[in-house]
Scaffold this active site. Structure first.
Site, PDB file in Angstrom:
ATOM      1  CB  SER A 160      19.126   5.178 -22.231  1.00  0.00           C
ATOM      2  OG  SER A 160      19.028   3.964 -21.532  1.00  0.00           O
ATOM      3  CG  HIS A 185      14.295  -8.868 -17.361  1.00  0.00           C
ATOM      4  ND1 HIS A 185      13.108  -8.176 -17.206  1.00  0.00           N
ATOM      5  CD2 HIS A 185      14.617  -9.340 -16.134  1.00  0.00           C
ATOM      6  CE1 HIS A 185      12.734  -8.232 -15.941  1.00  0.00           C
ATOM      7  NE2 HIS A 185      13.628  -8.933 -15.257  1.00  0.00           N
TER       8      HIS A 185
HETATM    9  C1  GAR Z   1      16.414  -1.358 -19.249  1.00  0.00           C
HETATM   10  O1  GAR Z   1      17.158  -1.584 -18.085  1.00  0.00           O
HETATM   11  C2  GAR Z   1      15.778  -2.656 -19.702  1.00  0.00           C
HETATM   12  O2  GAR Z   1      16.559  -3.780 -19.445  1.00  0.00           O
HETATM   13  C3  GAR Z   1      14.541  -2.675 -18.854  1.00  0.00           C
HETATM   14  O3  GAR Z   1      14.065  -1.349 -18.870  1.00  0.00           O
HETATM   15  C4  GAR Z   1      15.195  -0.473 -18.964  1.00  0.00           C
HETATM   16  C5  GAR Z   1      14.893   0.492 -20.078  1.00  0.00           C
HETATM   17  O4  GAR Z   1      15.744   1.595 -20.052  1.00  0.00           O
HETATM   18  N1  GAR Z   1      13.588  -3.610 -19.362  1.00  0.00           N
HETATM   19  C6  GAR Z   1      12.765  -4.296 -18.582  1.00  0.00           C
HETATM   20  O5  GAR Z   1      12.734  -4.177 -17.361  1.00  0.00           O
HETATM   21  C7  GAR Z   1      11.856  -5.275 -19.318  1.00  0.00           C
HETATM   22  N2  GAR Z   1      11.170  -6.113 -18.420  1.00  0.00           N
HETATM   23  P1  GAR Z   1      15.687   2.656 -21.235  1.00  0.00           P
HETATM   24  O6  GAR Z   1      14.214   3.060 -21.437  1.00  0.00           O
HETATM   25  O7  GAR Z   1      16.519   3.814 -20.793  1.00  0.00           O
HETATM   26  O8  GAR Z   1      16.229   1.990 -22.479  1.00  0.00           O
END
Ligand code: GAR
Length: 192
Positions: free
Chosen positions: A16, A106
């Site tokens: 997303s 993060h």
């Molecule tokens: C997001 O909340 C990002 O901050 C987190 O994964 C999610 C990805 O969402 N990242 C981490 O935890 C990195 N350590 P998405 O796949 O829907 O963009």
């Protein structure tokens, strides 16, 4: 337009954040989203890349170590490497070659709730378990240590409900609001 700034995005799953970056930055004429790098050939983010016509580079986790990813990055020569839900550690040969050119988002207020295994809902569960009064997200440069590079931006929010799913949604919404702006700032402030 010649001399466009090039960014590439690394993502592992849903994407997303990647789609939000596409929506907000793809139309800017001075910028190009050159490629999506993905370490999961079943990830939904690959469908999103297709939708926006962005080339993808699918790799095995081992390709981070055997230099396949590094060699491709050296061909593309991005001005900024954007991690958006990328869940593997970036190896030192890449962080050294792209110093201050890799950023990550993060979903916690680092240095709290960072490190191995701390991603997505795991983070929000721990935050709630520990009765934290506030949470948020952090955008930081990526160095050789997991979730430890210099902090560029943090956004704090108070925790109103003891519900990790709700907290995750609130934080993600804010991530989407701020990440594109911070990407542009990193591109223009000289380091990238
Ligand atoms: C997001 O909340 C990002 O901050 C987190 O994964 C999610 C990805 O969402 N990242 C981490 O935890 C990195 N350590 P998405 O796949 O829907 O963009």
């Amino acid at each position: 337009m010649e001399n466009k700034k090039k960014i590439v995005v690394f993502a592992s799953g849903n994407g997303s954040g990647f789609e939000n970056i596409c929506k907000k930055l793809l139309d800017l004429e001075f910028l190009e989203i050159s490629k999506l790098y993905c370490n999961n050939n079943k990830a939904l983010v690959l469908d999103r890349a297709k939708k926006y016509g962005i080339e993808n580079f699918i790799f095995q986790n081992n390709d981070l170590k055997n230099k396949k990813v590094l060699l491709d990055l050296q061909k593309v020569k991005p001005d900024l490497i954007v991690l958006a839900g990328f869940l593997k550690k970036i190896p030192t040969d890449i962080t050294n070659k792209f110093k201050h050119k890799i950023i990550n988002i993060h979903p916690s207020l680092l240095p709290k709730y960072g490190g191995k295994g701390m991603y997505g809902e795991n983070v929000h569960k721990k935050v709630i378990e520990n009765n934290e009064k506030e949470s948020g997200f952090t955008i930081h440069y990526v160095d050789q240590n997991y979730d430890e590079g210099d902090i560029i931006f943090q956004k704090k929010i108070p925790i109103k409900k003891k519900d990790p799913v709700n907290l995750g949604k609130e934080v993600l919404k804010l991530e989407h609001k701020y990440y594109p702006e911070i990407i542009l700032k990193c591109l223009s402030d000289g380091k990238s």
